[in-house]
Design an enzyme around this catalytic site. Structure first.
Site, PDB file in Angstrom:
ATOM      1  N   TYR A 128      22.215  36.399   3.876  1.00  0.00           N
ATOM      2  CA  TYR A 128      20.784  36.541   3.621  1.00  0.00           C
ATOM      3  C   TYR A 128      20.226  35.280   2.963  1.00  0.00           C
ATOM      4  CZ  TYR A 128      21.537  41.631   4.139  1.00  0.00           C
ATOM      5  OH  TYR A 128      21.867  42.889   4.577  1.00  0.00           O
TER       6      TYR A 128
ATOM      7  N   HIS B 274      31.514  43.287   5.323  1.00  0.00           N
ATOM      8  CA  HIS B 274      30.280  43.415   6.102  1.00  0.00           C
ATOM      9  C   HIS B 274      30.518  43.980   7.504  1.00  0.00           C
ATOM     10  CE1 HIS B 274      26.057  41.457   6.818  1.00  0.00           C
ATOM     11  NE2 HIS B 274      26.057  42.761   6.973  1.00  0.00           N
TER      12      HIS B 274
END
Length: 284
Positions: A52, A110
């Site tokens: 991000y 993730h």
């Protein structure tokens, strides 16, 4: 998974609030203020990830907040490029230093990247990082049943959470049920779909239900997840939307409306970017 008036009680005894703040797309100095605003509104869990590109401002928001550190839960993720045990362990340390934190409250793998076959080693690194106090609660993201069973069998440690894609166009009830069988809390990413692909918030059925309850479409979707026992992390930088989202668990959708929302499911065609965890690999 058990629910208390404070939030979801995880299989390791930790408690998560009913709603957290997703931060994808929240970055820069303005992003710091947006996260601080969310904390002031009552958010207590902030979800980030290395890809991000905002770990710095999340850490800065924690330092600037008037809240004690122990009242702010920070959740982050291990990328697929660091699934080897040693790489994963060092990456967790480096990520903490980038954010200026002593520990993560929650940390996830993730994606499983199953064709690489290294996610078990990555899980072992998270287990050991938890033992050393670098992480309070460990979990995974986008793991299918066989991935879950492999890491549990190899380590004897069951993830506390599994973050999966879940929204009305892809309700993923199969994984909600599989997680529940193993005592794992389901988290929903992209709960509103993605505006440039499939903006669930514009769905006519969702809007009609929202009008009847005098709520926003976003509140209906967050509540739909909540009533299904799913932890939601909607992303918003807008103060009004942040306020609406966190105030989404104080009403009850009827069983009929829950079924109607479930009926919007499009199966595999409903995925926001077609990311099947058995095929998709992340290396960022």
């Amino acid at each position: 998974m058990t629910v208390s008036h404070n939030g979801f009680i995880l299989n390791d005894g930790s408690v998560l609030p009913f709603v957290g703040l997703g931060t994808i797309g929240i970055d820069g100095d303005q992003g710091t203020f947006e996260i601080l605003n969310a904390l002031n509104l009552g958010y207590r869990l902030i979800d980030t990830s290395t890809n991000y590109n905002n770990e710095g401002i999340v850490g800065e928001a924690v330092r600037r907040s008037a809240l004690p550190r122990e009242e702010i839960l920070i959740s982050a993720k291990l990328p697929g490029s660091h699934h080897e045990y040693d790489k994963a362990f060092i990456f967790i340390q480096e990520s903490l230093r980038r954010m200026g934190l002593e520990y993560f409250d929650k940390y996830l793998i993730h994606w499983p990247n199953p064709k690489d076959g290294k996610y078990v080693d990555a899980w072992k690194a998270l287990v050991d990082a938890q033992k050393q106090g670098l992480i309070r609660t460990i979990g995974v993201s986008n793991f299918e049943p066989e991935h879950l069973d492999n890491i549990i069998e190899e380590t004897g440690v069951t993830p506390a959470t599994n973050q999966v894609e879940r929204h009305p166009y892809f309700h993923n009830n199969r994984m909600v049920e599989e997680n529940e069988k193993r005592g794992i809390l389901t988290e929903a990413w992209s709960p509103f779909g993605r505006g440039y692909l499939n903006d669930v918030l514009e769905n006519a059925t969702i809007k009609e239900i929202a009008d009847r309850y005098d709520k926003t479409p976003a509140q209906i979707i967050v509540n739909w997840n909540y009533q299904a026992g799913v932890f939601t992390i909607p992303k918003s930088s807008n103060p009004m939307h942040q306020k609406d989202n966190i105030n989404s668990t104080n009403f009850e959708l009827s069983p009929e409306d829950m079924k109607t929302i479930d009926s919007l499911d499009k199966g595999e065609d409903g995925r926001v970017e077609g990311q099947d965890p058995n095929e998709y690999h992340e290396y960022v």
